[in-house]
Design an enzyme around this catalytic site. Sequence first.
Site, PDB file in Angstrom:
ATOM      1  N   GLY A  13       5.541   4.579   2.420  1.00 33.54           N
ATOM      2  CA  GLY A  13       6.958   5.318   2.335  1.00 33.54           C
ATOM      3  C   GLY A  13       8.047   4.912   3.255  1.00 33.54           C
ATOM      4  O   GLY A  13       9.095   5.390   3.067  1.00 33.54           O
ATOM      5  N   ALA A  14       7.759   3.893   4.156  1.00 35.31           N
ATOM      6  CA  ALA A  14       8.889   3.632   5.184  1.00 35.31           C
ATOM      7  C   ALA A  14       9.541   2.509   4.431  1.00 35.31           C
ATOM      8  O   ALA A  14      10.513   1.999   5.098  1.00 35.31           O
ATOM      9  CB  ALA A  14       8.277   3.344   6.430  1.00 35.31           C
ATOM     10  N   ASP A  63      -2.620   2.282   8.477  1.00 32.49           N
ATOM     11  CA  ASP A  63      -3.164   1.099   7.469  1.00 32.49           C
ATOM     12  C   ASP A  63      -3.725   1.854   6.391  1.00 32.49           C
ATOM     13  O   ASP A  63      -4.692   2.601   6.577  1.00 32.49           O
ATOM     14  CB  ASP A  63      -4.115  -0.056   7.930  1.00 32.49           C
ATOM     15  CG  ASP A  63      -4.027  -1.132   6.729  1.00 32.49           C
ATOM     16  OD1 ASP A  63      -4.505  -0.808   6.026  1.00 32.49           O
ATOM     17  OD2 ASP A  63      -3.956  -2.352   7.308  1.00 32.49           O
ATOM     18  N   VAL A  64      -3.324   1.687   5.167  1.00 32.83           N
ATOM     19  CA  VAL A  64      -3.993   2.576   3.777  1.00 32.83           C
ATOM     20  C   VAL A  64      -5.394   2.126   3.953  1.00 32.83           C
ATOM     21  O   VAL A  64      -6.402   2.871   3.167  1.00 32.83           O
ATOM     22  CB  VAL A  64      -3.275   2.179   2.566  1.00 32.83           C
ATOM     23  CG1 VAL A  64      -3.352   0.762   1.980  1.00 32.83           C
ATOM     24  CG2 VAL A  64      -3.454   3.234   1.469  1.00 32.83           C
ATOM     25  N   ALA A  84       1.891   1.647  -1.193  1.00 33.67           N
ATOM     26  CA  ALA A  84       1.531   1.003  -0.015  1.00 33.67           C
ATOM     27  C   ALA A  84       0.975  -0.074  -0.918  1.00 33.67           C
ATOM     28  O   ALA A  84      -0.190  -0.226  -1.764  1.00 33.67           O
ATOM     29  CB  ALA A  84       0.511   1.357   0.892  1.00 33.67           C
ATOM     30  N   ALA A  85       1.585  -1.389  -0.456  1.00 31.41           N
ATOM     31  CA  ALA A  85       1.082  -2.711  -1.141  1.00 31.41           C
ATOM     32  C   ALA A  85       1.703  -3.823  -0.496  1.00 31.41           C
ATOM     33  O   ALA A  85       2.815  -3.649  -0.227  1.00 31.41           O
ATOM     34  CB  ALA A  85       1.319  -2.729  -2.859  1.00 31.41           C
ATOM     35  N   TYR A 186      -1.010 -11.161  -7.472  1.00 33.31           N
ATOM     36  CA  TYR A 186      -0.246  -9.879  -7.344  1.00 33.31           C
ATOM     37  C   TYR A 186      -0.324  -8.848  -8.496  1.00 33.31           C
ATOM     38  O   TYR A 186      -0.581  -7.763  -8.406  1.00 33.31           O
ATOM     39  CB  TYR A 186       1.267 -10.128  -6.917  1.00 33.31           C
ATOM     40  CG  TYR A 186       2.018  -8.868  -7.122  1.00 33.31           C
ATOM     41  CD1 TYR A 186       1.811  -8.012  -6.051  1.00 33.31           C
ATOM     42  CD2 TYR A 186       3.218  -8.628  -7.908  1.00 33.31           C
ATOM     43  CE1 TYR A 186       2.727  -6.848  -6.008  1.00 33.31           C
ATOM     44  CE2 TYR A 186       3.961  -7.451  -7.924  1.00 33.31           C
ATOM     45  CZ  TYR A 186       3.651  -6.722  -7.092  1.00 33.31           C
ATOM     46  OH  TYR A 186       4.776  -5.542  -6.867  1.00 33.31           O
ATOM     47  N   LYS A 190      -1.812  -5.094  -8.812  1.00 38.38           N
ATOM     48  CA  LYS A 190      -1.201  -3.977  -9.366  1.00 38.38           C
ATOM     49  C   LYS A 190      -1.833  -3.254 -10.268  1.00 38.38           C
ATOM     50  O   LYS A 190      -1.822  -2.172 -10.647  1.00 38.38           O
ATOM     51  CB  LYS A 190       0.371  -4.600  -9.704  1.00 38.38           C
ATOM     52  CG  LYS A 190       1.214  -4.710  -8.516  1.00 38.38           C
ATOM     53  CD  LYS A 190       1.130  -3.890  -7.171  1.00 38.38           C
ATOM     54  CE  LYS A 190       1.952  -2.544  -7.701  1.00 38.38           C
ATOM     55  NZ  LYS A 190       1.951  -1.616  -6.382  1.00 38.38           N
TER      56      LYS A 190
END
Length: 374
Positions: A13-14, A63-64, A84-85, A186, A190
Amino acid sequence: MFAMGENVLITGGAGFIGSHVADALLAKGHRVRVLDCLHPQVHGPSQKRPEYLSRDVELIIGDVRDRAAVEKACRGIDVVYHFAALVGVGQSMYRIEDYTSVNNVGTSVLMEVLAQRPPRRVIVASSMSIYGEGLYERVDGSIVPGQSRSLAQLERRDWELRDARGNVLVPVATHEDKIPALESVYALSKYDQERMSLIIGRAYGIPTVALRFFNVYGPRQALSNPYTGVLAIFSSRLLNDKAPMIFEDGKQRRDFVSVHDVAQACVLAMEREQAVDSAINVGSGNAYTVSEIAARVADAVGKRVDPEITGQYRKGDIRHCVADIALARKTLGYEPRVSLEAGLRELAGWLEGKSAKDAVLEAKAELSARGLTL
């Protein structure tokens, strides 16, 4: 129904999109917590809290993939936005382990934690990249899914998709029923994030929505990241008085959507019951060529620099894909509000006084050295 004052977590979210969603949620009276590792490719080597991130946001740096950090971030949370990705088609084709670890494994860690403490809703950021080629129309008017172009065709610099008789297929808006055709690591990651979230949501009774973002642009994009959104890459080149570089012939069509419209869709996905258990396109519904976009960005920032058409193909890229947003209108009540003209004016205003490290040639050389361009 969701009232004011929900406790909301945004993973990642940053970053660009997440911070705008945080602003939109705060404006609605919600409390926002962010879990973000402040990746140096996005946030720079200092990894400081971004100035644009509202002081009303609680930031947890972590870290997620770190279960302890995720458990801490999820305590007392009602709604989760999972953004987060690692992002970028080209880079994903050689940093395979990194993209798989952050995007796939990170999502699995989050989903295990949420399965133990189910929130009231999860919204996951998916991507238009999962479609591969979009939908196309034959000369007889029938609609077909686009198929991958052969290497032989690409080596001839014959860029357009064709039917069996050699007729050029015409791109049309792509709806959510199109079967995914994953052309990059990628895109694969996703799709994994999207499907894993929906699967766990159904299994554990967590209302879940996947939003398939198209090409998002606007203030706060990471200008020094050569694998971020194309408008940010073009802007970085122009800030350094260099020509935007475009693969193929520049006539490939994309859907460019303002980050403010994306934030609007994200808030609606929390509020609307009709959206649950769905994957929904979020775009503008308008098609633009990449060359046209490069020229319009240059005009907006007052730079008379023509784009450089490389005539090269980057492995993992597709030709055309534009959003059909009928489902978003129906289930979310979503309607794009920011025209391209207004969005580019805002972007140009934000770019004033900014500087950027131009790493585009370095990234292009990296792809070429690995045989990922033709």
